[in-house]
Design a protein around this motif. Structure first.
Motif, mmCIF file in Angstrom:
data_model
loop_
_atom_site.group_PDB
_atom_site.id
_atom_site.type_symbol
_atom_site.label_atom_id
_atom_site.label_comp_id
_atom_site.label_asym_id
_atom_site.label_seq_id
_atom_site.Cartn_x
_atom_site.Cartn_y
_atom_site.Cartn_z
ATOM 1 N N GLU A 172 93.535 31.871 97.407
ATOM 2 C CA GLU A 172 92.428 31.402 98.244
ATOM 3 C C GLU A 172 92.108 29.936 97.974
ATOM 4 O O GLU A 172 91.833 29.165 98.906
ATOM 5 N N VAL A 173 92.164 29.535 96.714
ATOM 6 C CA VAL A 173 91.949 28.126 96.389
ATOM 7 C C VAL A 173 93.056 27.273 97.005
ATOM 8 O O VAL A 173 92.796 26.183 97.543
ATOM 9 N N ALA A 174 94.297 27.769 96.961
ATOM 10 C CA ALA A 174 95.412 27.036 97.568
ATOM 11 C C ALA A 174 95.200 26.877 99.073
ATOM 12 O O ALA A 174 95.497 25.818 99.646
ATOM 13 N N PHE A 175 94.679 27.920 99.714
ATOM 14 C CA PHE A 175 94.382 27.840 101.151
ATOM 15 C C PHE A 175 93.323 26.779 101.406
ATOM 16 O O PHE A 175 93.423 25.998 102.361
ATOM 17 N N MET A 176 92.297 26.735 100.580
ATOM 18 C CA MET A 176 91.248 25.720 100.743
ATOM 19 C C MET A 176 91.828 24.322 100.589
ATOM 20 O O MET A 176 91.498 23.403 101.362
ATOM 21 N N ARG A 177 92.688 24.126 99.586
ATOM 22 C CA ARG A 177 93.310 22.823 99.374
ATOM 23 C C ARG A 177 94.169 22.424 100.581
ATOM 24 O O ARG A 177 94.136 21.271 101.029
ATOM 25 N N GLU A 178 94.929 23.371 101.096
ATOM 26 C CA GLU A 178 95.783 23.094 102.250
ATOM 27 C C GLU A 178 94.937 22.775 103.476
ATOM 28 O O GLU A 178 95.278 21.870 104.257
ATOM 29 N N THR A 179 93.848 23.496 103.646
ATOM 30 C CA THR A 179 92.961 23.216 104.776
ATOM 31 C C THR A 179 92.357 21.823 104.657
ATOM 32 O O THR A 179 92.261 21.082 105.641
ATOM 33 N N GLY B 260 89.285 22.771 111.383
ATOM 34 C CA GLY B 260 89.607 22.940 109.972
ATOM 35 C C GLY B 260 88.361 23.170 109.139
ATOM 36 O O GLY B 260 88.343 23.993 108.207
ATOM 37 N N ASN B 261 87.318 22.452 109.486
ATOM 38 C CA ASN B 261 86.011 22.611 108.850
ATOM 39 C C ASN B 261 85.553 24.071 108.928
ATOM 40 O O ASN B 261 85.131 24.667 107.919
ATOM 41 N N ALA B 262 85.644 24.656 110.111
ATOM 42 C CA ALA B 262 85.231 26.048 110.301
ATOM 43 C C ALA B 262 86.106 26.994 109.481
ATOM 44 O O ALA B 262 85.607 27.967 108.894
ATOM 45 N N ARG B 263 87.422 26.738 109.428
ATOM 46 C CA ARG B 263 88.322 27.596 108.644
ATOM 47 C C ARG B 263 87.983 27.534 107.159
ATOM 48 O O ARG B 263 88.024 28.547 106.453
ATOM 49 N N LEU B 264 87.635 26.338 106.690
ATOM 50 C CA LEU B 264 87.321 26.184 105.273
ATOM 51 C C LEU B 264 86.058 26.959 104.913
ATOM 52 O O LEU B 264 86.023 27.683 103.908
ATOM 53 N N HIS B 265 85.031 26.830 105.723
ATOM 54 C CA HIS B 265 83.801 27.571 105.447
ATOM 55 C C HIS B 265 84.048 29.076 105.492
ATOM 56 O O HIS B 265 83.502 29.823 104.676
ATOM 57 N N ALA B 266 84.853 29.516 106.447
ATOM 58 C CA ALA B 266 85.154 30.945 106.552
ATOM 59 C C ALA B 266 85.874 31.448 105.303
ATOM 60 O O ALA B 266 85.595 32.558 104.819
ATOM 61 N N LYS B 267 86.797 30.651 104.785
ATOM 62 C CA LYS B 267 87.534 31.072 103.587
ATOM 63 C C LYS B 267 86.619 31.106 102.362
ATOM 64 O O LYS B 267 86.741 32.010 101.513
ATOM 65 N N ILE B 268 85.692 30.165 102.260
ATOM 66 C CA ILE B 268 84.746 30.179 101.142
ATOM 67 C C ILE B 268 83.889 31.439 101.194
ATOM 68 O O ILE B 268 83.668 32.102 100.171
ATOM 69 N N ILE B 269 83.430 31.779 102.376
ATOM 70 C CA ILE B 269 82.619 32.988 102.533
ATOM 71 C C ILE B 269 83.435 34.232 102.186
ATOM 72 O O ILE B 269 82.967 35.135 101.489
ATOM 73 N N GLU B 270 84.674 34.270 102.658
ATOM 74 C CA GLU B 270 85.555 35.405 102.340
ATOM 75 C C GLU B 270 85.787 35.513 100.837
ATOM 76 O O GLU B 270 85.744 36.611 100.260
ATOM 77 N N ALA B 271 86.028 34.378 100.191
ATOM 78 C CA ALA B 271 86.319 34.376 98.758
ATOM 79 C C ALA B 271 85.111 34.749 97.920
ATOM 80 O O ALA B 271 85.246 35.151 96.758
ATOM 81 N N SER B 272 83.920 34.643 98.487
ATOM 82 C CA SER B 272 82.709 34.963 97.726
ATOM 83 C C SER B 272 82.593 36.445 97.401
ATOM 84 O O SER B 272 81.925 36.828 96.434
ATOM 85 N N ARG B 273 83.200 37.290 98.217
ATOM 86 C CA ARG B 273 83.097 38.744 98.087
ATOM 87 C C ARG B 273 81.639 39.208 98.207
ATOM 88 O O ARG B 273 81.291 40.300 97.731
ATOM 89 N N HIS B 274 80.804 38.380 98.819
ATOM 90 C CA HIS B 274 79.382 38.723 98.964
ATOM 91 C C HIS B 274 79.176 39.214 100.398
ATOM 92 O O HIS B 274 78.947 38.440 101.314
ATOM 93 N N GLN B 275 79.239 40.534 100.577
ATOM 94 C CA GLN B 275 79.243 41.110 101.913
ATOM 95 C C GLN B 275 77.926 40.898 102.650
ATOM 96 O O GLN B 275 77.912 40.664 103.862
ATOM 97 N N THR B 276 76.821 40.949 101.938
ATOM 98 C CA THR B 276 75.531 40.768 102.600
ATOM 99 C C THR B 276 75.389 39.341 103.119
ATOM 100 O O THR B 276 74.971 39.124 104.270
#
Length: 244
Positions: free
Chosen positions: A119-126, A145-161
């Motif tokens: 996931e960190v690698a995806f963020m770096r690539e984005t 790209g901005n939107a993809r990065l924020h989406a990946k951060i949210i996904e990586a958080s594992r915070h469903q709420t």
């Protein structure tokens, strides 16, 4: 006259009811997508009979779908006038941005604690793709790209709420008519802010990740506030969406 044999009932496709019509949940997904992606415009009327024909469901199902969308803040229903796509005002847009700031800062903190190397690698690539877009002056690609990065951060958080609440707020904001990234100089500052967020996540520094996201999103709110307060009737509005 020869007897006409009874017609065999058509086979019902998966996800459809006994009459071959789209199930209510599919109708909901389609109508929501049309609103979120701007195919249905703010303040556009939503006529039950037209929706029933377009979605292939009965009017009772349409009413259920509209009620769900009203709960999400995407539709408003007015007595004796029916339903329409809800228009987000400038004041609401600012409030939504501020609420998202708190939630996404929380998500960044948890992403620093839970993000995988992939996931960190995806963020770096984005980030690298965003840099290329920025240098090319392609601000719409940068915004994507901005939107993809924020989406990946949210996904990586594992915070469903947090993810669920952010998704609901995003659905209301996506039709708003400004892009802060198109403000002169904003995109370069935005890129630096995103880089600090990803650096903090990559080093598992939860405090720094949360602070960096709050700093970034406070600037987004400030930019949005300045844009809306500076508007005048003769000015041409900046089109399309707000992206963080």
């Amino acid at each position: 006259m020869d007897d006409v044999p009874p017609r065999q009932p058509a086979r019902t496709p998966p996800g459809r009811d006994g009459r071959g019509r789209m199930a209510a949940d599919e109708a909901y997904a389609r109508l929501r997508d049309d609103i979120v992606k701007g195919r249905l415009m703010p303040n556009e009327r939503l006529v039950e009979v037209d929706l029933a024909a377009a979605l292939g469901v009965g009017r009772t199902a349409v009413r259920t779908v509209l009620a769900r969308l009203e709960q999400e803040g995407l539709v408003v229903h007015e007595p004796n006038r029916g339903a329409r796509v809800r228009m987000v005002t400038e004041a609401e847009a600012l409030e939504i941005t501020q609420a998202r700031a708190a939630l996404e800062a929380l998500a960044a903190r948890h992403a620093a604690l839970h993000a995988t190397p992939a996931e960190v690698a995806f963020m770096r690539e984005t980030l690298a793709q965003m840099s290329v877009s920025l240098k090319a002056g392609d601000l719409l690609a940068y915004s994507d790209g901005n939107a993809r990065l924020h989406a990946k951060i949210i996904e990586a958080s594992r915070h469903q709420t947090a993810a669920r609440l952010i998704a609901g707020l995003k659905a209301q904001m996506v039709r708003f008519q400004y892009r802060t990234v198109l403000v002169p100089g904003r995109s370069a500052r935005s890129f630096a802010e995103h880089t600090r967020i990803v650096d903090a996540i990559a080093t598992a520094d939860a405090d720094a990740a949360e602070a960096a996201m709050r700093y970034h999103l406070s600037h987004v709110a400030d930019t949005l506030r300045e844009m809306t307060s500076a508007r005048a009737p003769h000015r041409t509005p900046v089109p399309d969406l707000v992206h963080f």
